[in-house]
Structure formats: structure tokens, C-alpha cells
Design an enzyme around this catalytic site. Structure first.
Site, short mmCIF file in Angstrom:
data_model
loop_
_atom_site.label_atom_id
_atom_site.label_comp_id
_atom_site.label_asym_id
_atom_site.label_seq_id
_atom_site.Cartn_x
_atom_site.Cartn_y
_atom_site.Cartn_z
N CYS A 73 141.50 -53.90 -81.21
CA CYS A 73 140.17 -53.88 -81.83
C CYS A 73 139.90 -55.16 -82.61
O CYS A 73 138.76 -55.46 -82.92
CB CYS A 73 140.02 -52.65 -82.71
SG CYS A 73 141.43 -52.42 -83.77
N TRP A 131 146.05 -45.34 -77.62
CA TRP A 131 147.19 -45.74 -76.77
C TRP A 131 147.55 -47.22 -76.92
O TRP A 131 148.61 -47.64 -76.49
CB TRP A 131 146.87 -45.48 -75.29
CG TRP A 131 145.51 -46.00 -74.91
CD1 TRP A 131 144.36 -45.29 -74.87
CD2 TRP A 131 145.16 -47.35 -74.57
NE1 TRP A 131 143.30 -46.11 -74.53
CE2 TRP A 131 143.77 -47.38 -74.34
CE3 TRP A 131 145.88 -48.55 -74.44
CZ2 TRP A 131 143.08 -48.55 -74.01
CZ3 TRP A 131 145.20 -49.72 -74.10
CH2 TRP A 131 143.81 -49.70 -73.89
N GLU A 190 138.90 -45.86 -87.99
CA GLU A 190 139.21 -47.27 -87.64
C GLU A 190 138.75 -47.42 -86.20
O GLU A 190 139.38 -46.90 -85.29
CB GLU A 190 140.71 -47.49 -87.82
CG GLU A 190 141.05 -48.91 -88.14
CD GLU A 190 141.22 -49.72 -86.89
OE1 GLU A 190 140.21 -50.32 -86.45
OE2 GLU A 190 142.32 -49.73 -86.34
N LEU A 191 137.60 -48.08 -86.01
CA LEU A 191 136.90 -48.04 -84.72
C LEU A 191 136.91 -49.40 -84.02
O LEU A 191 137.74 -50.25 -84.30
CB LEU A 191 135.48 -47.51 -84.94
CG LEU A 191 135.42 -46.19 -85.74
CD1 LEU A 191 133.99 -45.75 -85.98
CD2 LEU A 191 136.21 -45.09 -85.05
N GLY A 248 140.26 -45.32 -82.80
CA GLY A 248 139.84 -45.28 -81.40
C GLY A 248 138.47 -45.92 -81.26
O GLY A 248 138.07 -46.74 -82.09
N LYS A 253 147.49 -35.70 -83.03
CA LYS A 253 147.15 -35.66 -81.61
C LYS A 253 147.12 -37.10 -81.10
O LYS A 253 146.16 -37.83 -81.32
CB LYS A 253 145.77 -35.02 -81.40
CG LYS A 253 145.55 -34.67 -79.93
CD LYS A 253 144.13 -34.85 -79.48
CE LYS A 253 143.73 -36.28 -79.23
NZ LYS A 253 144.50 -37.00 -78.21
N PRO A 254 148.18 -37.51 -80.40
CA PRO A 254 148.21 -38.89 -79.89
C PRO A 254 147.38 -39.01 -78.62
O PRO A 254 146.95 -38.01 -78.05
CB PRO A 254 149.69 -39.10 -79.58
CG PRO A 254 150.18 -37.74 -79.19
CD PRO A 254 149.38 -36.75 -80.00
N ALA A 255 147.20 -40.24 -78.14
CA ALA A 255 146.44 -40.47 -76.91
C ALA A 255 147.19 -39.91 -75.71
O ALA A 255 148.42 -39.94 -75.67
CB ALA A 255 146.20 -41.96 -76.73
#
Ligand code: ADP
Length: 477
Positions: free
Chosen positions: A279, A145, A245-246, A223, A169-171
């Protein structure tokens, strides 16, 4: 509505969930809540569409992407307004994000045409080797998001350019921005089934379909590290290709030969961008003792000028946090730091004056005297708090900066060229800003080391994540 096989439709159960504005807690819309059977339908559609989409020419795919880019730029202001309402960031930042998001479509429209194979010399006279690149297949994309537009196009652009089809699948916090992006692809006439959208309040249920259906060949995720690890473990059961990508825990180094004013300006811009919900946001700011006073004084002046409020107000420079839970997490980290001896230079509290009490606002904060025992030194903050560690010549600054399981971004401020190059080489992070707080672009590889992720997005590398290499060995008569 969900978008499956080129149609906007309600979910099988006909359930909906509401979307709220984090600055006011007002309801701003309703979206369909997908369940398992909807996800299966979306995978059916993507799988069927793959047979034809993967055979289109790179030039055809490129045209769809550049048309989508043009339409996104045409709709820039509308999408930015929607983003400020749904996600909360100030309009200026929303406009920048829409531009950054659109850039991925244009960049990958071009990269589609540069997917080359190789002819490889063989040691045998009558043998020829040729390697080609082919799309991996149906892609399951799961997005966050905090950047509700650019994180989508950063995946959709290269996936479509490569010839893959996508189930997105978006937030659950930002499905309206996702709808706006998918609508662009619909409106440029992308063939049905090539992109599919599943808004849902049940991410695990939908995630499980994507992870366990053999027809989905790749999972691309942006996320948290905690969720990324779960997804990666499950994807491993089918040896699915993954891009992750964390989270991050970026160090920001202000070396002794830095310009402290320039460095403080840098922190005031990057730390509070998106209210710290990024992030690549600096999480540990190391300042050499010789420049610390000037650095803190300039930073304090700049931070105290930030104006919190609804992103839709053009005078606002810092928006809300996404929800109450995040407010509590940030406040908890600040309290823990204070108890362990940190000094609050400014901020350090939840904002509740006037209209702010309706939303999730935390005061832009600076803490100094941060030590290793504090939670804020170890955990990702995702809030508007700048934690400062003052170091001296006895400290091994690169070892301190590298002492984390994360490895996404790092920043270094110095006027000394050798020190800059040394830092660039010594820091174990995927992205290093040297006197630069904006080391991101559709043309530059974005991604982390260690627990910050796998793979790179954007740049030449970005499309590789969606391609397989196939080798042909030809024996001649
Ligand atoms: P953030 O801290 O950014 O909210 P999350 O990792 O919780 O990060 O969320 C990122 C994305 O992952 C969102 O789209 C969310 O719905 C999704 N997600 C969260 N948990 C799961 C899960 N168990 N399976 C699949 N997707 C998930």
C-alpha cells in the site's frame, strides 16, 4: 485447522480449502474452512477469555509477548521459507518481513508497561479526577495476503499488550503463515481463547459475525479501501471502534535539486519490493525535467537487472503477483496507458518464458509520459510498474501530488533542506520518506489520511487503538 479456545480443530462442516504457490501454481497445503458457527465459537472463546486476560498485569502480558518474540526469531528461517512459498516474495524480503513482524511483539511487550492514566486537577476543592485506560474488549482482526506475517503481529502485539483478546481472520491466500504465527502464541502457553484463528474462503460470512456480534468491540482491518469502506459502514451500526489501514496511491517526487542517481536507486528498491504489492508502493513518480534523463537511465539499468522467479530461489529478486486477476489488472492499466500515449521504457508484458508461465509473473516495467487521463494515474496498481510524469517549473508539484483521495505514503528526493521541510509539511500523507524509501519501523506510527485509513499502527500510538479512556470523578466529604 482452525484455532479456537486453545485447540486446533476442523470447522463444523469439516470443509477444507487448498493453498497454492503463486510462482508455480502448485498446491502446498490445505486448511480448514471456517463458517458462521465456527466464528461464533471463536467469539465465545475470546469473550470468555477476556474476563481473565484483561485482569492480568501488564508484566504478565509483556512476558508472553517477549517469549513470542524470542520464539519467532528462533523460527525466523522456517517462517521465511513458508512465506516465500505461500506468498511468493524473495527469501531476503521474507526474512526482513519476519524480523519486522517480530519487532512488533517486542515493541508492544515494552509498551504494555507504559499504559498510563492521568490525575487531572479539578476546579472544585472536594473533587478529584482520575482517568485510566482499559482494554476495549474482544477484537476482530482482518488481515491481507501481501504482508502475511507482519500485518498480523502489528495487530496482535498491541491488542494483547492492552489486555484485549482477538479473533483473527487472515486472507484466504495466506492462511499457512497465519497458522505459523498463532502456533507461536500456542507454544509460549498463551491462555486459551486469548487468540483465535479462523481461516476461511468465505471472508464475508466470517466478517459479518465479527461485525454484528455485540461482544466484538473493535474491528481492525488492513486491506483494500473498497472492502474497508464496507466494513466501516457495517461497524458503524453498532458504533464499534475501528482501525483501518487501507489502499494508497503514493507520489514519489524527484525535485530539481535531487541527486537523480540516489532517487532512481530508491525507486528501483521500493517500487519493485513485494512486486509492487504494497500500500506504500510509489504509484506516481514525478521527476523534474532537469534530472529526468539521468534518473530514467539509472532506473532502467537497475530494473533490467531484476530477476523474476520463485521466491525460494536465492538468486531471484522479484516474485510473482498473487493471482491471475492481479496480472490482468496490471496489464490492463499498462495497455490503457500505452493507448493514451505512454512510452514503455522497459517491460510492459506478462512473463511466460520457461517456468515463469506456470506462475503469475509480470515484467518489471517503467512507463514515461504518464498523464492524468490514464487509469494508472488514478487507480492503485499493486504491481511492478513505475509510472513517470516529467514536470517543469510551471507545475505546482505539491498540488499534483496531493490530488488524490488516498493519503498513505509519499516520498521526496531533494538535497535542499528547505525544500525537504517544505515538502514534508505540504504533502497530505500519513508517512513521508525524505530521501528515504523505508520510513517504517515498529517504533514509528504507520497509517494514512483520507481514504487510506483511520488510526495508526505501531509506535506509541499503536496501543491506544486498543484502549478506552475511563474517567473517574470522585467527590470527597
Ligand atoms: P486485497 O486487495 O489486499 O486482497 P481485500 O480488501 O480484498 O484486499 O482483502 C483484505 C482482507 O479482507 C482479506 O482478509 C479478505 O479475506 C478480507 N475481506 C474481503 N472482503 C471481505 C468482506 N466482505 N468482509 C470481511 N472481510 C473481507
Amino acid at each position: 485447522m482452525l484455532y479456537i479456545d486453545g485447540e486446533w480443530r476442523a470447522g463444523k462442516r469439516n470443509e477444507f480449502f487448498t493453498v497454492t504457490n503463486p510462482a508455480t501454481s502448485d498446491e502446498i497445503g490445505e486448511v480448514a474452512n471456517a463458517e458462521k458457527i465456527d466464528a461464533e465459537k471463536a467469539v465465545d472463546a475470546a469473550s470468555k477469555a477476556f474476563t481473565t486476560w484483561s485482569k492480568t498485569t501488564a508484566y504478565e502480558r509483556s512476558k508472553y509477548l517477549s517469549d513470542a518474540y524470542n520464539l519467532m526469531i528462533e523460527r525466523k528461517e522456517d517462517i521465511a521459507q513458508l512465506m516465500s512459498e505461500e506468498q511468493g516474495k524473495p527469501l531476503k524480503a521474507s526474512r526482513n518481513e519476519v524480523q519486522y513482524g517480530a519487532d512488533f511483539l517486542l515493541w508492544f511487550a515494552e509498551e504494555a508497561k507504559r499504559v498510563y492514566g492521568e490525575v487531572i486537577p479539578s476546579a472544585r476543592k472536594n473533587q478529584r479526577f482520575i482517568s485510566i485506560k482499559q482494554p476495549v474488549g474482544v477484537v476482530g482482526a482482518i488481515t491481507p495476503w501481501n504482508y502475511p506475517v507482519s500485518m498480523l503481529t502489528r495487530k496482535l502485539g498491541p491488542a494483547l499488550a492492552a489486555g484485549c483478546t482477538v479473533v483473527l481472520k487472515p486472507a484466504e491466500q495466506t492462511p499457512l503463515c497465519a497458522k505459523a504465527i498463532i502456533k507461536i502464541f500456542h507454544d509460549v502457553g498463551l491462555p486459551k481463547g486469548v487468540v483465535n484463528l479462523l481461516s476461511t474462503e468465505n471472508p464475508e460470512e466470517i466478517g459479518n459475525v465479527l461485525l454484528t456480534d455485540y461482544r466484538v468491540k473493535k474491528i481492525t482491518f488492513t486491506g483494500s479501501t473498497a472492502v474497508g469502506k464496507k466494513l466501516a459502514a457495517k461497524a458503524a451500526e453498532q458504533v464499534k471502534s475501528i482501525s483501518m489501514e487501507l489502499g494508497g496511491h503514493a507520489p514519489f517526487l524527484v525535485l530539481k535539486d535531487a541527486n537523480p542517481e540516489h532517487a532512481a536507486k530508491g525507486v528501483s528498491l521500493i517500487k519493485y519490493l513485494n512486486t509492487g504489492q504494497a500500500c506504500i508502493s510509489p504509484n506516481r513518480i514525478y521527476v523534474h525535467e532537469s534530472v529526468a534523463d539521468e534518473f530514467i537511465s539509472v532506473l532502467k539499468t537497475r530494473v533490467e537487472k531484476l530477476k523474476a522467479g520463485s521466491g525460494l530461489d536465492e538468486t531471484v529478486t522479484i516474485g510473482p503477483l498473487v493471482n491471475r486477476k492481479e496480472i490482468e489488472k496490471v496489464d490492463n492499466q499498462v495497455k490503457d496507458a500505452k493507448e493514451k500515449g505512454a512510452k514503455v521504457i522497459t517491460g510492459g508484458k506478462v512473463l511466460t518464458e520457461g517456468n515463469l508461465k506456470k506462475g503469475n509473473f509480470y515484467a518489471p516495467t517503467i512507463l514515461s509520459g504518464i498523464t492524468e487521463e490514464m487509469k494508472i494515474y488514478q487507480e492503485e496498481t499493486f504491481g511492478p510498474v513505475a509510472p513517470i510524469v516529467i514536470y517543469n517549473d510551471q507545475d505546482d508539484i505539491f498540488a499534483m501530488a496531493n490530488d488524490t483521495n488516498y493519503g498513505l505514503a509519499a516520498y521526496v528526493y531533494t538535497e535542499n533542506l528547505s525544500a525537504a521541510m517544505h515538502a514534508f509539511e505540504a504533502l497530505n500523507f500519513g508517512i513521508i520518506g525524505i530521501n528515504d524509501i523505508n520510513p517504517t519501523s515498529a517504533a514509528a506510527p504507520f497509517g494514512g489520511m483520507n481514504e487510506s485509513g483511520l488510526g495508526r499502527e505501531g509506535a506509541r500510538e499503536g496501543i491506544e487503538e486498543y484502549l478506552e479512556t475511563k474517567l473517574g470523578g470522585f467527590q470527597l466529604n
